[in-house]
Design a protein around this motif. Structure first.
Motif, PDB file in Angstrom:
ATOM      1  N   VAL A   4       0.855  -1.183   0.000  1.00  0.00           N
ATOM      2  CA  VAL A   4       0.000   0.000   0.000  1.00  0.00           C
ATOM      3  C   VAL A   4       0.890   1.232   0.000  1.00  0.00           C
ATOM      4  N   CYS A   5       0.559   2.203  -0.847  1.00  0.00           N
ATOM      5  CA  CYS A   5       1.297   3.465  -0.868  1.00  0.00           C
ATOM      6  C   CYS A   5       0.924   4.251   0.388  1.00  0.00           C
ATOM      7  N   GLU A   6       1.931   4.760   1.091  1.00  0.00           N
ATOM      8  CA  GLU A   6       1.679   5.455   2.341  1.00  0.00           C
ATOM      9  C   GLU A   6       1.184   6.883   2.131  1.00  0.00           C
ATOM     10  N   LEU A   7       1.357   7.448   0.944  1.00  0.00           N
ATOM     11  CA  LEU A   7       0.910   8.815   0.697  1.00  0.00           C
ATOM     12  C   LEU A   7      -0.416   8.893  -0.049  1.00  0.00           C
ATOM     13  N   THR A   8      -0.688   7.945  -0.925  1.00  0.00           N
ATOM     14  CA  THR A   8      -1.915   8.012  -1.716  1.00  0.00           C
ATOM     15  C   THR A   8      -2.922   6.941  -1.339  1.00  0.00           C
ATOM     16  N   GLY A   9      -2.497   5.887  -0.636  1.00  0.00           N
ATOM     17  CA  GLY A   9      -3.402   4.819  -0.249  1.00  0.00           C
ATOM     18  C   GLY A   9      -3.704   3.829  -1.367  1.00  0.00           C
ATOM     19  N   LYS A  10      -2.923   3.877  -2.456  1.00  0.00           N
ATOM     20  CA  LYS A  10      -3.166   2.955  -3.562  1.00  0.00           C
ATOM     21  C   LYS A  10      -2.900   1.519  -3.130  1.00  0.00           C
ATOM     22  N   VAL A  51       6.299   4.544  -1.264  1.00  0.00           N
ATOM     23  CA  VAL A  51       5.450   5.385  -2.100  1.00  0.00           C
ATOM     24  C   VAL A  51       5.327   4.780  -3.487  1.00  0.00           C
ATOM     25  N   SER A  52       4.215   5.053  -4.137  1.00  0.00           N
ATOM     26  CA  SER A  52       4.024   4.624  -5.516  1.00  0.00           C
ATOM     27  C   SER A  52       4.775   5.579  -6.439  1.00  0.00           C
ATOM     28  N   ALA A  53       4.966   5.165  -7.679  1.00  0.00           N
ATOM     29  CA  ALA A  53       5.670   5.992  -8.654  1.00  0.00           C
ATOM     30  C   ALA A  53       4.909   7.290  -8.910  1.00  0.00           C
ATOM     31  N   SER A  54       3.585   7.219  -8.907  1.00  0.00           N
ATOM     32  CA  SER A  54       2.801   8.438  -9.127  1.00  0.00           C
ATOM     33  C   SER A  54       2.913   9.386  -7.935  1.00  0.00           C
ATOM     34  N   ALA A  55       3.019   8.853  -6.716  1.00  0.00           N
ATOM     35  CA  ALA A  55       3.209   9.696  -5.535  1.00  0.00           C
ATOM     36  C   ALA A  55       4.579  10.360  -5.568  1.00  0.00           C
ATOM     37  N   LEU A  56       5.575   9.652  -6.108  1.00  0.00           N
ATOM     38  CA  LEU A  56       6.913  10.222  -6.228  1.00  0.00           C
ATOM     39  C   LEU A  56       6.904  11.406  -7.184  1.00  0.00           C
ATOM     40  N   LYS A  57       6.132  11.304  -8.261  1.00  0.00           N
ATOM     41  CA  LYS A  57       5.998  12.425  -9.195  1.00  0.00           C
ATOM     42  C   LYS A  57       5.306  13.606  -8.521  1.00  0.00           C
ATOM     43  N   THR A  58       4.326  13.323  -7.670  1.00  0.00           N
ATOM     44  CA  THR A  58       3.633  14.377  -6.943  1.00  0.00           C
ATOM     45  C   THR A  58       4.577  15.064  -5.966  1.00  0.00           C
ATOM     46  N   ILE A  59       5.430  14.282  -5.298  1.00  0.00           N
ATOM     47  CA  ILE A  59       6.405  14.847  -4.365  1.00  0.00           C
ATOM     48  C   ILE A  59       7.378  15.756  -5.104  1.00  0.00           C
ATOM     49  N   ASN A  60       7.812  15.333  -6.286  1.00  0.00           N
ATOM     50  CA  ASN A  60       8.710  16.171  -7.072  1.00  0.00           C
ATOM     51  C   ASN A  60       8.042  17.475  -7.479  1.00  0.00           C
TER      52      ASN A  60
END
Length: 78
Positions: A4-10, A51-60
């Motif tokens: 589970v992604c800790e930032l998005t809950g995916k 984190v998921s790859a999409s959450a990493l893009k959001t963090i960037n």
């Protein structure tokens, strides 16, 4: 450990493998997770998150502090 992604809950999705003969068997679509360390300058400390790859893009895009604040408001982080 759950995937589970800790930032998005995916979480993983469930779907079907479909053969050429249209036979269907269950399969999982797992989340693209990465274990990553981030430095939070406001608190002067390092945190490790899955984190998921999409959450990493959001963090960037918006920064780690804003991403953690958003995840806490949505209830994904404590």
């Amino acid at each position: 450990m759950s995937r589970v992604c800790e930032l998005t809950g995916k979480v993983a999705m469930v779907g079907n493998n479909v053969s050429h003969a249209k036979n269907r068997t269950k399969r999982k679509f797992n989340v693209n997770l990465l274990k990553k360390r981030f430095f939070i300058a406001e608190e002067d400390k390092w945190v490790t998150l899955k984190v998921s790859a999409s959450a990493l893009k959001t963090i960037n895009k918006i920064g780690i502090a804003a991403a953690i604040k958003d995840a806490k408001s949505k209830g994904f982080l404590k």
